[in-house]
Motif scaffolding. Sequence first.
Motif, PDB file in Angstrom:
ATOM      1  N   ALA A 209       1.119   0.180  -1.626  1.00 38.04           N
ATOM      2  CA  ALA A 209       1.918  -0.994  -1.957  1.00 38.04           C
ATOM      3  C   ALA A 209       3.048  -1.239  -0.961  1.00 38.04           C
ATOM      4  O   ALA A 209       2.965  -2.135  -0.116  1.00 38.04           O
ATOM      5  N   SER A 210       4.106  -0.455  -1.066  1.00 41.00           N
ATOM      6  CA  SER A 210       5.284  -0.697  -0.228  1.00 41.00           C
ATOM      7  C   SER A 210       5.012  -0.472   1.248  1.00 41.00           C
ATOM      8  O   SER A 210       5.768  -0.952   2.094  1.00 41.00           O
ATOM      9  N   GLY A 211       3.960   0.245   1.562  1.00 39.92           N
ATOM     10  CA  GLY A 211       3.599   0.446   2.966  1.00 39.92           C
ATOM     11  C   GLY A 211       3.067  -0.804   3.630  1.00 39.92           C
ATOM     12  O   GLY A 211       2.849  -0.823   4.847  1.00 39.92           O
ATOM     13  N   GLY A 212       2.817  -1.863   2.837  1.00 41.88           N
ATOM     14  CA  GLY A 212       2.338  -3.118   3.395  1.00 41.88           C
ATOM     15  C   GLY A 212       1.076  -3.627   2.741  1.00 41.88           C
ATOM     16  O   GLY A 212       0.318  -4.384   3.347  1.00 41.88           O
ATOM     17  N   VAL A 213       0.842  -3.249   1.483  1.00 43.11           N
ATOM     18  CA  VAL A 213      -0.364  -3.648   0.743  1.00 43.11           C
ATOM     19  C   VAL A 213      -1.596  -3.319   1.595  1.00 43.11           C
ATOM     20  O   VAL A 213      -2.360  -4.192   2.008  1.00 43.11           O
ATOM     21  N   LEU A 214      -1.748  -2.040   1.861  1.00 41.61           N
ATOM     22  CA  LEU A 214      -2.815  -1.556   2.729  1.00 41.61           C
ATOM     23  C   LEU A 214      -4.027  -1.178   1.882  1.00 41.61           C
ATOM     24  O   LEU A 214      -3.956  -0.297   1.029  1.00 41.61           O
ATOM     25  N   VAL A 215      -5.127  -1.854   2.127  1.00 41.51           N
ATOM     26  CA  VAL A 215      -6.354  -1.682   1.342  1.00 41.51           C
ATOM     27  C   VAL A 215      -7.305  -0.767   2.109  1.00 41.51           C
ATOM     28  O   VAL A 215      -7.571  -0.999   3.289  1.00 41.51           O
ATOM     29  N   PRO A 216      -7.837   0.278   1.476  1.00 39.95           N
ATOM     30  CA  PRO A 216      -8.757   1.182   2.172  1.00 39.95           C
ATOM     31  C   PRO A 216     -10.159   0.601   2.247  1.00 39.95           C
ATOM     32  O   PRO A 216     -10.485  -0.361   1.532  1.00 39.95           O
TER      33      PRO A 216
END
Length: 457
Positions: A224-231
Amino acid sequence: MESAADQDNRHVLHPWADLSALGTHKPLVVREAKGVHVVDDRGRTYLDAIGGMWCVTVGYGREELVEAMRTQALKMPYYTPFGDVSSEPAAELGARLADLSPGDLNRVHFTTCGSTAVESAVRIAHFFYAAQGRPQKKHVLSRVDAYHGSTYLAASLSGKAADRTTFHYEDAWVHHLESPVYDPDVADESASRRLAGIIGRMEEAVAAIGAENIACFIAEPVMASGGVLVPPPGYHRAALEVCRRNDILYISDEVVCGFGRLGHFFSSADRFGIVPDIIVTAKGLTSGYQPLGAVLVAEGIVDTMAAAADRSKPVFSNGFTYSGHPVACAAALANIRVMVQDDICGHVREVGPRFIDRLRGLRAHPLVSAVRGDHLMACVECRVPGEADGPTARNQALAQRVDHYCEEGGLLVRPFENLCILSPPLVISAEEIDRIAAVTADALDRAERDLRAAGTG
């Protein structure tokens, strides 16, 4: 009489405060809120596109939650939760969370927030192995770009470089694997190849540290806070398989992704197809109406802890004065009732694709390098034309300008580095989603005109 903004400037040290501007920057003072909107002390109304801080699920001003809190506070506002003492709201909420959770995650340890829940989850993993005579099995695997909180251990688990300042962090037994982000719009490899690489390097890390030394792996379903990073698809299932093969507990940090943000009470099983050993939740648990966190633990883990505990030291010495606070638990129970009654999760599954689709329409804008998201959490990444991707000084200044213009347009987004992060209340309507996209597009246009006027665009 001194204004709230002046009092704040003189006396309050905010979370993540820019100390170089301490006492000089006037804060946005939010005075009231209703539905998906907040009002500042000047009477200006804003659409809150960050849901407070990922928190607000059922919207502001829900009388059901307020009345539940009032009723419980009048009946019995607080009593110690330690030892064998409980309260009716805590007991009922524990049972309700067990019903909602996947698998056999039927034991609930209450905390005060997400940070303390994460810290408690890792301590449970440590207790689990130490009770079995394996105290050396204490190392923790986290990821670059992760955010797990700001208590000492939770901050040490977090892998966002920008959050590492002059505080101290645990580095001896906390390890950060690579960020698993996969954005098909900009990727130069297939999702399957990316997944194979990530998992292969995870296995190498396990071998290097020694599985006999690793207690747990912690992961947000979507960072989330890391930039909404989706795997990449299949990542969590593959990571869980690595953990299972090596006797490593899997902790799913659903502080943000749980309670409807991705369209389910818990996204681990329903969205990503896994049943972890431990789930951490907070934020949406009470819709932000009260501070509360919870650790949901597989029954077998707690049974093993109890059976194997050193009889001379049998006490699970972790918990907080306000663990299972009766008023907070009453708020959570009311929140769950509203979510079920109004089918909030179903609503998110209905409008979430529209939210992502409307924001993805911004990808064509010259100041946008990427748009990522899943249902009602998204990120617009800003970049000055000709500038490298990422949080360079110019890109961060651009994102701040976009944020400023969004605020002028009556929209609150969360600026972080060169990102504009959005996570609106889950009751957001289709029309309000369209407004978020329109105001953001206008803010980008205004920022682009500024760059052209300055000769830098």
